[in-house]
Write an enzyme that holds these catalytic residues in place. Structure first.
Site, PDB file in Angstrom:
ATOM      1  CG  ASP A 203     -90.238-140.885 111.627  1.00  0.00           C
ATOM      2  OD1 ASP A 203     -91.145-141.531 111.066  1.00  0.00           O
ATOM      3  OD2 ASP A 203     -89.061-140.882 111.221  1.00  0.00           O
ATOM      4  CG  ASP A 204     -93.833-143.836 111.301  1.00  0.00           C
ATOM      5  OD1 ASP A 204     -94.184-142.954 110.482  1.00  0.00           O
ATOM      6  OD2 ASP A 204     -93.231-144.876 110.969  1.00  0.00           O
TER       7      ASP A 204
END
Length: 446
Positions: free
Chosen positions: A251-252
């Site tokens: 993810d980020d």
């Protein structure tokens, strides 16, 4: 008691080659906001029965060692040394004025017995667990109301063994929100450096309602298909320095947050004064993200010398109706990206809601976002900027931005709506809303 052989030295982690061309005098850093502290009092986890065989459960040993640090209160604090070995343990709380030091070859491994995992209350700025209503599982390494805490060493490893949690998420058998590897609440003067984090069940490092945080020489790793394994998420926190780190997750890589819809608006604590410098990584989502939970506001973010590879989105500022909050004064400078679906994305229609009680008239304000010296190759779409009809994004500035790749005939290089800004030296040419009426183009007004 422990007797150290040799001095207490910090080593550089895997990102050290990034710095090889710079002398110490030339290296710009924000890490001085929290000085590294030497502790005269040192103890070892083995003094409390810790066994690094990878099988013995060491939860009792960690809790007793930290109890000793908390209650004896040695002048200058205490260093808890973790020697080489694999130390299986349940979650535990840190205490103030301590250093958790992982030797080279030391591994803290989280137990996969999820039934024994403690629960903690939801964050007030979220109103519930981020994934499910109700409480949430306590982070593997946890702290609340702490000061003067250091997690460091010789690139020892903290392994969240997250696959059991990822499978529960995929099979929809979770009862509560998954645990982070490290979460520190209401804390200040924190350093996390020279450690490797692997396989977090959920977000990796989550400072929340905290200030004066230095995260440097950190390596964070998780498979690309691991769900919601954000690298570093400063949340309603201020004076945060993130530098010289490598992050490759599902993810980020870095996501700045400040609360979720009406709960974040009511709590009202922004994230501010955050510097991100010399971070390299890869993710199917964003490299540097702001949001989407930004209801307390985000301001004064500066990110420079960012290198991103095989990305979903290079830079992503994301919010939604019902969020409220002001996002302003963000600068992204000297960013290189290679192979990305989108280079730059600023969007007002991203992220879900905690419940149906959010106020659809609570519109975010997004203004003052600058991109300087951004270069990308293999970028499928240069940019997508989608503001809100009743709250257009303003002051978006692009200067010396080159994002080239494999845009197809059906995908325009730039797509924009409800945005006002300017541009200078942008290729491919940006959308009309960002082309200045001045002959040369200018970002000086922003």
């Amino acid at each position: 008691m422990l007797r150290f052989a040799g001095s207490f030295l910090l080593c550089l982690c895997a990102v050290a080659p990034l710095l090889s061309s710079l002398s110490a005098a030339e290296l710009v850093t924000c890490s001085g906001i929290v000085p590294m502290r030497y502790r005269n009092d040192k103890i070892s986890i083995t003094d409390f029965g810790g066994v690094g065989d990878g099988r013995t459960l060491n939860t009792k040993a960690f809790r007793e060692a930290i109890y000793r640090i908390e209650h004896l209160r040695r002048r200058g604090g205490t260093l808890l040394y973790i020697p080489p070995g694999v130390y299986l343990t349940g979650s535990f709380n840190l205490t103030s004025r301590m250093t958790l030091y992982l030797a080279r070859g030391a591994v803290l491994k989280a137990t996969q017995d999820t039934s024994s995992w403690p629960l903690v209350a939801p964050l007030p700025s979220y109103g519930r667990g981020r994934e499910l209503p109700g409480g949430r599982y306590m982070s593997f390494i946890h702290g609340d109301g702490l000061h003067d805490v250091i997690i460091t060493g010789e690139n020892g490893t903290i392994d969240g063994q997250g696959d059991v949690w990822w499978n529960m998420w995929r099979q929809r058998t979770l009862q509560y929100t998954r645990p982070n590897i490290i979460e520190l609440l209401n804390s200040k003067n924190i350093i996390i450096s020279n450690v490797i984090l692997r396989n977090s069940p959920f977000w990796n490092i989550h400072p929340v309602y905290s200030s004066n945080i230095v995260l440097r020489y950190v390596t964070i790793l998780a498979p690309r298909d691991s769900p919601n394994t954000d690298g570093i998420d400063p949340d309603s926190s201020s004076n945060v320095c993130i530098e010289d780190s490598y992050i490759s997750t599902g993810d980020d890589l870095v996501a700045i947050k400040s609360g979720w819809d009406q709960y974040g608006i009511a709590y009202g604590r922004r994230s501010s004064d955050i510097t991100i410098r010399r971070v390299t990584g890869s993710s199917p989502f964003a490299g540097i993200a702001v949001g989407s939970e930004t209801s307390g506001g985000v301001e004064n973010v500066y990110a420079e010398h960012i290198n991103l590879f095989n990305m979903g989105v290079g830079i992503h500022v994301k919010t939604n109706i019902g969020r409220g909050g002001i996002i302003r004064n963000l600068t992204f400078s000297n960013v290189y990206m290679e192979n990305a679906r989108k280079g730059i994305k600023i969007s007002g229609d991203v992220g879900d809601h905690p419940d149906d009680r959010f106020n659809p008239n609570a519109l975010p304000i997004v203004k003052g976002i600058t991109f300087n010296d951004v270069w990308g190759v293999g970028v499928m779409q240069a940019g997508l900027i989608r503001g809100l009809k009743n709250s257009p994004f303003t002051g978006v500035c692009l200067s010396n931005v080159n994002l080239h790749g494999i845009t197809g005939p059906r995908t325009p290089s730039w797509q924009c709506s409800d945005v006002v800004g300017a541009s200078r030296l942008v290729s491919p040419s940006p959308c009309s809303q960002l082309i200045s009426s001045q002959q040369r183009g200018s970002c000086s007004n922003y």
